[in-house]
Design a protein around this motif. Structure first.
Motif, mmCIF file in Angstrom:
data_model
loop_
_atom_site.group_PDB
_atom_site.id
_atom_site.type_symbol
_atom_site.label_atom_id
_atom_site.label_comp_id
_atom_site.label_asym_id
_atom_site.label_seq_id
_atom_site.Cartn_x
_atom_site.Cartn_y
_atom_site.Cartn_z
ATOM 1 N N TYR A 59 34.491 -62.372 11.265
ATOM 2 C CA TYR A 59 35.088 -63.326 10.351
ATOM 3 C C TYR A 59 34.762 -64.710 10.879
ATOM 4 O O TYR A 59 34.338 -64.867 12.026
ATOM 5 C CB TYR A 59 36.596 -63.114 10.244
ATOM 6 N N PRO A 61 36.451 -67.947 11.806
ATOM 7 C CA PRO A 61 37.687 -68.712 11.948
ATOM 8 C C PRO A 61 37.444 -70.198 11.694
ATOM 9 O O PRO A 61 36.413 -70.736 12.067
ATOM 10 C CB PRO A 61 38.110 -68.472 13.397
ATOM 11 N N ARG A 66 41.814 -67.570 9.337
ATOM 12 C CA ARG A 66 40.748 -66.567 9.395
ATOM 13 C C ARG A 66 40.546 -66.019 7.994
ATOM 14 O O ARG A 66 41.511 -65.729 7.288
ATOM 15 C CB ARG A 66 41.153 -65.419 10.332
#
Ligand code: ZN
Ligand code: ZN
Length: 138
Positions: A59, A61, A66
């Motif tokens: 992912y 951030p 997130r």
């Protein structure tokens, strides 16, 4: 306990979500607009426990936020916010049962697009609405 299912645009990413949601909310912030590509985003918040295991491993951030997307098609799958611990916000647009998930508040209302007029009497917060989002948990 209701169960919800969600699916990305290409079908590669599927989520099975135990409900009920902890809250359902519109977000008018520009980050959510860019992320979803829609003039206003709407999310259902679910307990992160079971859901986080279904998210793609990587992912991006961005500060305290997130956001998970389908690795194949890029559909938004979920977002988590440090200031709203233990919750994942799933975009209503990917949930098969979105017709049963009615938003209960607007967050970041001050950032809304000026031509967008949603005729409801829901509470409107100019900030993150984090207090309301948490309060509506029970
Ligand atoms: Zn996909
Ligand atoms: Zn937002």
């Amino acid at each position: 306990m209701p169960e919800y299912t969600a699916r990305c645009y290409c079908g590669e990413s599927e989520l099975t979500i135990q409900g009920p949601p902890e809250t359902v909310a519109y977000c008018h912030c520009s980050d959510c607009r860019r992320w979803t590509g829609a003039p206003v985003a709407a999310f259902a918040a679910f307990s992160a426990d079971a859901l986080i295991k279904q998210m793609p491993p990587d992912y991006a951030p961005k500060g305290p936020v997130r956001r998970w997307t389908c690795a194949t098609c890029g559909s938004p799958l979920g977002a988590a916010f440090d200031y709203l611990p233990d919750q994942i916000y799933v975009p209503l647009g990917i949930i098969d049962q979105a017709d049963c998930l009615t938003p209960v508040l607007h967050s970041h209302h001050a950032e809304r697009l000026p031509w967008l007029h949603l005729a409801d009497d829901l509470p409107r917060s100019d900030g993150t609405a984090r207090a309301n989002l948490k309060a509506s948990k029970s």
